[in-house]
Design an enzyme around this catalytic site. Structure first.
Site, PDB file in Angstrom:
ATOM      1  N   LYS A 135       4.959 -10.139  29.879  1.00  0.00           N
ATOM      2  CA  LYS A 135       6.402  -9.518  29.994  1.00  0.00           C
ATOM      3  C   LYS A 135       6.871  -9.020  28.949  1.00  0.00           C
ATOM      4  O   LYS A 135       7.436  -7.630  28.634  1.00  0.00           O
ATOM      5  CB  LYS A 135       7.351 -10.861  30.394  1.00  0.00           C
ATOM      6  CG  LYS A 135       8.959 -10.462  30.455  1.00  0.00           C
ATOM      7  CD  LYS A 135       9.543 -11.812  30.387  1.00  0.00           C
ATOM      8  CE  LYS A 135      10.291 -11.896  29.233  1.00  0.00           C
ATOM      9  NZ  LYS A 135      11.191 -12.867  29.024  1.00  0.00           N
ATOM     10  N   ASP A 153      10.414 -11.670  34.816  1.00  0.00           N
ATOM     11  CA  ASP A 153      10.685 -13.117  34.023  1.00  0.00           C
ATOM     12  C   ASP A 153      11.718 -14.021  35.259  1.00  0.00           C
ATOM     13  O   ASP A 153      11.665 -13.625  36.255  1.00  0.00           O
ATOM     14  CB  ASP A 153      11.389 -12.957  32.732  1.00  0.00           C
ATOM     15  CG  ASP A 153      12.831 -12.688  32.827  1.00  0.00           C
ATOM     16  OD1 ASP A 153      13.431 -12.220  34.038  1.00  0.00           O
ATOM     17  OD2 ASP A 153      13.507 -12.931  31.779  1.00  0.00           O
TER      18      ASP A 153
END
Ligand code: SF4
Length: 226
Positions: A135, A153
């Site tokens: 991420k 996320d």
């Protein structure tokens, strides 16, 4: 130049109308959050460190500590050789400061030892840095280097499902589906704006649908369509 762009056809199907909702989401969120990230930075190194510090806290808290942090330690070599206790003291307001101090110092050491003091531009290299997962790497690639990536996320999982852009909580499938329905130039911005919107409006426990700019087409909205 090689990029992180995916071109594979998604192995799962998007819900009906998802493409249109995705397009509206891109437009509306870009209008209310013109800067996709509020983390102040002057180069890829500062963005990398600021992104690590932003875990479990607000961008504002990070922006309060980074000017002094980067004044004292402007390069990876400086931070790699820093005294841990001094770094802890400087970044204390961001929370989890002991872990974060160790992580940013170790990350800087790896940058110096393995990457010549430069933040690498490839996903496979970025994810080997301490504190950098897929991420965070996507954020660095997109914001610092202009290489598109869609980071997933917990906020992105929640919002893409509430907006019925997807019907899965599997991050890899969400990434596949969204990158197939949104132009590559929007991937990084959309991901970061979904995270911002998830933090500020579409919260996990109490989504504030009445003040949400997506409430006229969001299938999960508690507000009647206008
Ligand atoms: S309308 Fe409500 S559920 Fe839908 S995105 Fe906005 S806050 Fe979330």
């Amino acid at each position: 130049m090689a990029t992180a762009i995916r071109t594979r056809k998604p192995s799962v199907r998007a819900p009906r109308g998802a493409r249109r909702r995705a397009q509206l989401t891109v437009e509306r969120l870009a209008a209310i959050y013109p800067a996709a990230t509020e983390l102040q930075h002057r180069n890829p190194f500062e963005l990398t460190i600021a992104t690590i510090l932003s875990a479990q806290t607000t961008d504002r808290a990070v922006n309060q500590v980074t000017p002094e942090l980067f004044r004292r330690y402007p390069t990876p070599a400086d931070l790699a050789a820093a005294d841990l206790a001094q770094v802890e003291e400087l970044i204390k307001p961001t929370g989890f400061f002991r872990n974060k101090a160790r992580t940013i110092v170790e990350c800087s050491q790896v940058l110096v030892e393995r990457f010549g003091g430069e933040v690498p531009r490839r996903m496979e290299d970025l994810v080997t840095l301490p504190g950098i997962g897929r991420k965070t790497a996507n954020v660095i690639l997109g914001v610092a280097f202009g290489i598109p990536g869609f980071a997933v996320d917990t906020h992105v999982i929640r919002l893409t499902n509430r907006l019925r852009l997807v019907e899965t909580t599997d991050p890899a499938k969400i990434e596949q589906l969204i990158t197939a329905m949104v132009p590559a130039s929007e991937w990084t911005g959309l991901s970061l704006r979904l995270i911002l919107h998830g933090r500020r409006v579409c919260e996990a426990r109490r989504p504030r649908c009445e003040e949400c700019v997506l409430n006229d087409f969001c299938p999960s909205s508690s507000v009647r369509p206008r």
